[in-house]
Design a protein around this motif. Structure first.
Motif, PDB file in Angstrom:
ATOM      1  N   ILE A 130     -13.567  23.900  25.685  1.00 53.46           N
ATOM      2  CA  ILE A 130     -12.806  23.073  24.755  1.00 53.46           C
ATOM      3  C   ILE A 130     -12.606  21.737  25.459  1.00 53.46           C
ATOM      4  CG2 ILE A 130     -10.657  22.817  23.456  1.00 53.46           C
ATOM      5  CD1 ILE A 130     -10.418  25.898  23.562  1.00 53.46           C
ATOM      6  N   ILE A 131     -13.164  20.680  24.899  1.00 55.67           N
ATOM      7  CA  ILE A 131     -13.277  19.421  25.624  1.00 55.67           C
ATOM      8  C   ILE A 131     -12.394  18.330  25.008  1.00 55.67           C
ATOM      9  CG2 ILE A 131     -14.851  17.619  26.411  1.00 55.67           C
ATOM     10  CD1 ILE A 131     -15.394  20.287  27.726  1.00 55.67           C
ATOM     11  N   ASN A 149      -4.733  25.796  16.725  1.00 51.18           N
ATOM     12  CA  ASN A 149      -4.395  26.996  17.477  1.00 51.18           C
ATOM     13  C   ASN A 149      -3.338  26.586  18.492  1.00 51.18           C
ATOM     14  OD1 ASN A 149      -4.912  29.757  17.738  1.00 51.18           O
ATOM     15  ND2 ASN A 149      -6.103  29.433  19.596  1.00 51.18           N
ATOM     16  N   THR A 150      -2.126  27.059  18.306  1.00 55.23           N
ATOM     17  CA  THR A 150      -1.009  26.552  19.098  1.00 55.23           C
ATOM     18  C   THR A 150      -0.428  27.656  19.983  1.00 55.23           C
ATOM     19  OG1 THR A 150       1.091  25.353  18.950  1.00 55.23           O
ATOM     20  CG2 THR A 150       0.718  27.054  17.297  1.00 55.23           C
ATOM     21  N   HIS A 151       0.250  27.236  21.039  1.00 51.92           N
ATOM     22  CA  HIS A 151       0.859  28.216  21.951  1.00 51.92           C
ATOM     23  C   HIS A 151       1.903  27.515  22.810  1.00 51.92           C
ATOM     24  CE1 HIS A 151      -1.884  26.223  24.709  1.00 51.92           C
ATOM     25  NE2 HIS A 151      -1.299  26.815  25.735  1.00 51.92           N
ATOM     26  N   VAL A 152       2.646  28.293  23.569  1.00 55.24           N
ATOM     27  CA  VAL A 152       3.639  27.757  24.497  1.00 55.24           C
ATOM     28  C   VAL A 152       2.905  27.370  25.782  1.00 55.24           C
ATOM     29  CG1 VAL A 152       5.749  28.204  25.802  1.00 55.24           C
ATOM     30  CG2 VAL A 152       5.441  29.226  23.531  1.00 55.24           C
ATOM     31  N   GLN A 153       2.833  26.090  26.053  1.00 58.54           N
ATOM     32  CA  GLN A 153       2.089  25.607  27.218  1.00 58.54           C
ATOM     33  C   GLN A 153       2.981  25.672  28.455  1.00 58.54           C
ATOM     34  OE1 GLN A 153       0.175  21.848  26.343  1.00 58.54           O
ATOM     35  NE2 GLN A 153      -0.820  22.654  24.522  1.00 58.54           N
ATOM     36  N   ASP A 154       3.159  26.895  28.949  1.00 53.16           N
ATOM     37  CA  ASP A 154       4.090  27.096  30.052  1.00 53.16           C
ATOM     38  C   ASP A 154       3.729  28.368  30.795  1.00 53.16           C
ATOM     39  OD1 ASP A 154       6.747  26.428  31.402  1.00 53.16           O
ATOM     40  OD2 ASP A 154       7.142  28.464  30.707  1.00 53.16           O
ATOM     41  N   ASP A 192      -8.568  22.444  15.788  1.00 48.41           N
ATOM     42  CA  ASP A 192      -8.200  22.144  17.178  1.00 48.41           C
ATOM     43  C   ASP A 192      -7.699  23.432  17.818  1.00 48.41           C
ATOM     44  OD1 ASP A 192      -7.285  21.226  19.606  1.00 48.41           O
ATOM     45  OD2 ASP A 192      -6.299  19.450  18.794  1.00 48.41           O
ATOM     46  N   LEU A 193      -8.439  23.929  18.805  1.00 45.87           N
ATOM     47  CA  LEU A 193      -8.103  25.210  19.429  1.00 45.87           C
ATOM     48  C   LEU A 193      -7.073  25.102  20.549  1.00 45.87           C
ATOM     49  CD1 LEU A 193     -11.512  27.099  19.721  1.00 45.87           C
ATOM     50  CD2 LEU A 193      -9.761  27.273  17.956  1.00 45.87           C
ATOM     51  N   TYR A 194      -6.705  23.878  20.922  1.00 41.33           N
ATOM     52  CA  TYR A 194      -5.762  23.763  22.041  1.00 41.33           C
ATOM     53  C   TYR A 194      -4.641  22.810  21.665  1.00 41.33           C
ATOM     54  CZ  TYR A 194      -3.962  24.111  26.709  1.00 41.33           C
ATOM     55  OH  TYR A 194      -3.159  24.384  27.773  1.00 41.33           O
ATOM     56  N   SER A 195      -3.494  23.385  21.297  1.00 36.22           N
ATOM     57  CA  SER A 195      -2.394  22.575  20.789  1.00 36.22           C
ATOM     58  C   SER A 195      -1.070  23.264  21.099  1.00 36.22           C
ATOM     59  CB  SER A 195      -2.552  22.412  19.266  1.00 36.22           C
ATOM     60  OG  SER A 195      -1.447  21.761  18.701  1.00 36.22           O
ATOM     61  N   ASP A 196       0.005  22.473  21.054  1.00 37.52           N
ATOM     62  CA  ASP A 196       1.354  23.046  21.102  1.00 37.52           C
ATOM     63  C   ASP A 196       2.111  22.681  19.828  1.00 37.52           C
ATOM     64  OD1 ASP A 196       1.763  20.374  21.547  1.00 37.52           O
ATOM     65  OD2 ASP A 196       2.994  20.607  23.332  1.00 37.52           O
ATOM     66  N   PHE A 197       1.363  22.524  18.759  1.00 36.43           N
ATOM     67  CA  PHE A 197       1.937  22.129  17.471  1.00 36.43           C
ATOM     68  C   PHE A 197       3.054  23.099  17.071  1.00 36.43           C
ATOM     69  CE2 PHE A 197       2.101  22.617  12.859  1.00 36.43           C
ATOM     70  CZ  PHE A 197       2.308  21.312  12.446  1.00 36.43           C
TER      71      PHE A 197
END
Length: 989
Positions: free
Chosen positions: A295-296, A156-161, A92-97
């Protein structure tokens, strides 16, 4: 003695069958031994490469070999996976894990924050490329378990801000490892969005177009910084430059935003990977042209609960269609060769991921491509070839399943990450689901077992009567209790004969014992016929309604084409010196007006009888706010860097409604929140086309200025932005144009200079390359801006609103400025108390080019009637009155060489009216733009009936969904924003 014999019998059964569970290789937890061979499995090395009865060898978290003839090293632990399938774990390439949600900036102050709060960083807090989440990352075991159970091994996680959000982390979902081991990449990608940071209350940007302008300026500044031209160290720009070679992942909220993001990226040579929103199918051609990876998400909408017919009426056709069409999105993307990965983003629960994906597959999405979108494609997007496949040397990330991973009946047993086993479902528990014939107490019952692995449940019936029962299944032992009218039978037994037969002993409440058995009932139907029947049933039940352009009521299933049209014997209002021509023919060919005369003939032309009807040029609205996703960027006192062209919304139903009122062209103006507003978009109302196709080719450059109450924030409760007075507005103009002059001098000097989009725009004004439409009311302010313009040697193009224009008409004529006004608006706020309905006529008589505009989505549908009011108020002739909505606004917009009158060579933008165009009884019969019929009254009636039928069909589908037990949600009425000059968009944080 009998009880003892029974006990010994069951003990012997337990011993004889114990090897089924203890100690099978599949059920033993591998601990110390890191060299493991998985044999006899169907192995998906990649989605395209599938090996039958193959072996997978792993050691120290990596795959050391895979194939059909792998030599198993001495000492390896062998796990027999006969009948099992092995897939690469999902990505999963789009996460805030593992990332805490940013805390919102809190303050009790009602003062708006304009400056940045971070020292040593960029001037805007919402630009945060310096954020590296590694220091705050905390492995979330609970969330990891949910993802592991769904088959995911890497996120793939990041700070969604923020707008630029910093870099991402590539994380292996290994609960037993340290962060140092499970973090595969500490700088896997850079993330962006159009949403502001929650950690700052800095006001700018306050709109979508502001966010786009900020991105552009940030890229310009990063380039300037990279050249060593900034005196002070900027940690944000430094980080942005350091991250420029990373994958750039851009989150968008809808289809239009995806196209907008790609537009910004193209301007700077950046190919974003775009996080979509599931509506890409609506403009698949435009999506394909982006050449972007996507990324859908697959968070499909639930059906509406339409059981209440009154509430159901409020649901728009667009929203009804969305439920029906969304599941086909993956199929449409795939068929158009668009490269995409899937994500769990926006799902309320990860558990629904497989169910939604199975639905997409049912709607035609290919299974091989589905697997690729979860494995090899995201791995390639992120540039990591050691994940997403089971090749030698890759990470030992794989799932073990009972069969096809995309089949609803399949069980995921284990998910291995970095060579560590994570049990999802106990592999030793046999699948005993099915229909059995149960025999006990000399009676036959129907036993139906359903579910997966340890969660298998049973229901027992005799004929139509349901028998109360309890069921448990563990270690091949079955325990059941029957309750027939408070008469209990307890049963204990064993699974034998490869799950087809169960047998054991039953005990009644008196302690009596008897044997029982259950046998699986196998259907005798031909398997091929069954599969064929299932396929036919699936195809019969799936009805995906066609997409229209735009995809809502009154949209076109096919974009109208340019036709050769001959309109015969009409009364033609030319808006030229020729005036009104009776009984005249007009030929439209190749999108142009090619002939005007009598008795015209044209081969293969579509003839329209205009007898008794009136033909005019299409109405031009000089001041409109339809067809846009935002109107004001009001967070700064100048927003010359933003443009309405960025936020044109081709889905706005007001485009179609305007066509029904004869309007064919409009200037979509920025609002009046600040003295120097944003740049305009001049569009043709090409209903069905995309945003870019609506904008005039080689469009004249315009910008919105504003004066008065709005810009000095008279009605704002917390306005602290300069200026606060009318004299402050004058000083602001002087300051900005002085800066623009200095900027141009530096630019022409040949010395290095920082490109400033705001200053670039103001320089265009100074050089006569960009025209000003100025929101204005009060005489003194109109005089002020004329003086400022003359001081800096440029000309105001148009005063719009200009309700005190009658007081300064002579000065306007001398300056050469036009007036675009309302016909009879007054007293709706203090500064228009002196407005009079004779304003337009007085300015016209003084030699000012005068237009009547709408500034309102409803008025823009009846500008013909607004023009007529100038005849009553001021005695203008019919011809001059009609020019106020045709050739005069075209002149003010510098598009009069193309539109605004009926003249040979001009664009074929014409309107056929049922009678005199300024009559309140006149109806538009046809509106033609570039020779394409975009509104036809008869076709409109057909569309209304078609909408009614389609809504009825969709409502029936939703009722069926509810009756089948599907999830539903409450009806919601879509609320469209009615944009005006002072409308402020709330840019989400």
């Amino acid at each position: 003695m009998k009880k003892l014999l029974v006990l010994l019998f069951f003990l012997s059964l337990h011993i004889s069958y114990a090897q089924d569970y203890f100690p099978t290789d599949a059920g033993v937890k591998i601990a110390a031994n890191t060299l493991v061979a998985f044999t006899n499995a169907t192995i998906y090395v990649t989605p395209e490469k599938v090996l039958k009865k193959a072996t997978l060898l792993i050691e120290n978290g990596k795959i050391t070999n895979v194939g059909r003839s792998v030599k198993i090293p001495k000492g390896a632990k062998v796990v027999d996976l006969s009948g099992k399938t092995v897939y690469p774990s999902f990505i999963d390439l789009y996460s805030d894990f593992g990332i805490k949600k940013p805390k919102r900036a809190g303050t009790r102050s009602r003062t708006t924050q304009y400056a940045a709060s971070r020292e040593g960083y960029y001037w805007n807090d919402h630009i945060r490329p310096d954020i590296n989440p590694i220091k705050d990352f905390s492995f979330d075991a609970k969330k990891a378990k949910e993802l592991l159970n769904a088959g995911f091994g890497v996120v793939n996680t990041h700070v969604q801000d923020g707008i630029i959000r910093g870099n991402g982390l590539l994380i292996a979902l290994n609960p037993n490892a340290s962060n140092a081991y499970r973090v595969l990449d500490t700088k896997s990608a850079q993330y962006l969005s159009f949403s502001k940071s929650a950690m700052s209350k800095q006001a700018y940007p306050s709109s979508r177009m502001g966010a786009m302008a900020l991105l552009r300026q940030t890229y310009n500044d990063a380039s300037w910084y990279a050249q060593g031209n900034m005196k002070n160290k900027d940690l944000a720009l430094e980080a942005l430059n350091n991250n420029k070679n990373l994958v750039q992942i851009f989150e968008t909220g809808n289809l239009l935003d995806a196209l907008r993001a790609d537009k910004v990226g193209d301007e700077f040579g950046i190919q974003y990977t775009i996080v979509g929103s599931g509506d890409e199918f609506e403009r698949i051609g435009d999506i394909k042209k982006t050449n972007a990876n996507f990324i859908i998400p697959i968070n499909f909408s639930a059906a509406y609960d339409v059981s209440n017919p009154l509430l159901a009426q409020q649901i728009s056709l667009r929203d009804l269609r969305k439920w029906n069409q969304e599941p086909s999105n993956l199929k449409v993307l795939s068929e158009n060769d668009i490269n995409f990965a899937l994500t769990t983003r926006a799902l309320k629960s990860v558990k629904s991921f497989h169910k939604n994906l199975q639905k997409a597959i049912k709607y035609g999405f290919d299974k091989e491509k589905a697997l690729a979108s979860l494995t090899t494609i995201p791995a390639a997007m992120i540039g990591n070839s050691a994940i997403g496949n089971l090749k030698t040397g890759s990470h030992a990330n794989f799932i073990v399943t009972s069969g096809d991973v995309f089949d609803a009946k399949t069980t995921i047993y284990e998910n291995w990450v970095q060579g560590e086993k994570n049990v999802v479902n106990d592999m030793t528990i046999k699948d005993i689901t099915g229909n059995y014939m149960l025999f006990v107490n000399d009676k036959n019952y129907e036993l139906v077992i359903s579910g997966k692995a340890a969660k298998q449940t049973a229901a027992i019936k005799m004929g139509d009567k349901k028998i109360k029962s309890k069921f448990s299944y563990k270690e091949d032992w079955v325990s059941m209790t029957l309750n027939e009218d408070s008469v209990y039978t307890r049963m204990l037994g064993k699974i034998i004969n490869t799950s087809k037969v169960m047998q054991g002993t039953a005990f009644d409440t008196q302690g009596n014992e008897t044997s029982w058995s259950a046998s699986l009932q196998v259907k005798k139907d031909n398997k091929k016929e069954e599969k064929k029947k299932e396929k036919e049933e699936k195809e019969a039940t799936i009805v995906v309604l066609p997409v229209s352009y735009p995809n809502l009521g009154f949209g076109n299933y096919k974009i109208p084409e340019t036709e050769t049209i001959l309109i015969k014997n009409a009364t033609v209002w030319t808006s030229e010196a020729a005036g009104i021509l009776e009984n005249t023919d007009v030929l439209l060919k190749d999108g142009k007006i090619t002939e005007i005369g009598t008795n015209l003939k044209a081969r293969s032309a579509r003839e329209i009888d205009g007898t008794g009807k009136h033909l005019t040029a299409g109405i031009v609205d000089e001041h409109s706010h339809i067809a846009a996703s935002a109107i004001n960027e009001g967070a700064q006192n100048s927003s010359a860097e933003v443009t309405i062209e960025d936020v044109i919304d081709p889905n706005d139903i007001n485009i179609y409604r305007n066509l029904s009122g004869g309007t064919t062209s409009a200037q979509i103006l920025h609002g009046s929140a600040n003295p120097i507003g944003g740049r305009s978009a001049i569009i043709k109302l090409k209903w069905g086309e995309n945003a870019d196709a609506m904008i005039y080719e080689n469009s004249p450059k315009f910008i919105k200025f504003a004066l008065g109450e709005n810009v000095k924030q008279s009605r704002s409760s917390n306005g602290t932005r300069f200026p606060q007075t009318r004299m402050g507005v004058e000083q602001l103009f002087t300051d900005y144009f002085t800066r623009a002059q200095e900027y141009e001098v530096l630019k022409k000097s040949g010395n290095p200079y920082r490109k400033d989009d705001e200053m670039e725009t103001l320089v265009e004004i100074l050089n006569g390359e960009r025209f000003i439409s100025c929101h204005s009311y009060v005489q003194s302010e109109i005089n002020m801006l004329l003086k400022v313009a003359e001081k800096f040697n440029f000309r105001i193009n148009t005063f719009t609103h200009i309700l005190e224009g009658y007081k300064v008409a002579d000065k306007m004529a001398k300056h050469g400025v036009g007036g675009s006004t309302f016909s009879d608006w007054w007293a709706y706020k203090y500064e228009v108390n002196d407005a009079i309905p004779y304003n337009a006529a007085i300015m016209h008589n003084a030699g000012v080019t005068v237009a009547i505009n709408s500034d309102d989505r409803e008025m823009s549908r009846r500008l013909n009637q607004e023009a007529a009011k100038t005849i009553k108020y001021g005695g203008m002739s019919e011809l001059e009155a009609w020019k106020t909505v045709t050739i005069n606004p075209a002149k003010l917009l510098h598009i009069d060489a193309k539109v605004g009158s009926i003249k040979v060579g001009k664009d074929a933008d014409v309107v056929l009216w049922s009678q005199h165009p300024m009559s309140i009884y006149a109806k538009v019969e046809k509106t033609i733009v570039d020779g394409r019929v975009l509104f036809d009254r008869n076709e409109d009636l057909k569309k209304r009936e078609a909408i009614k039928k389609e809504k009825s069909k969709l409502i029936t589908m939703m009722l069926n969904e509810k009756m089948k037990g599907g999830k539903t949600k409450a009806p919601v009425k879509r609320g469209d924003i009615n944009f005006h000059c002072d409308t402020l968009e709330a840019l989400k944080k």
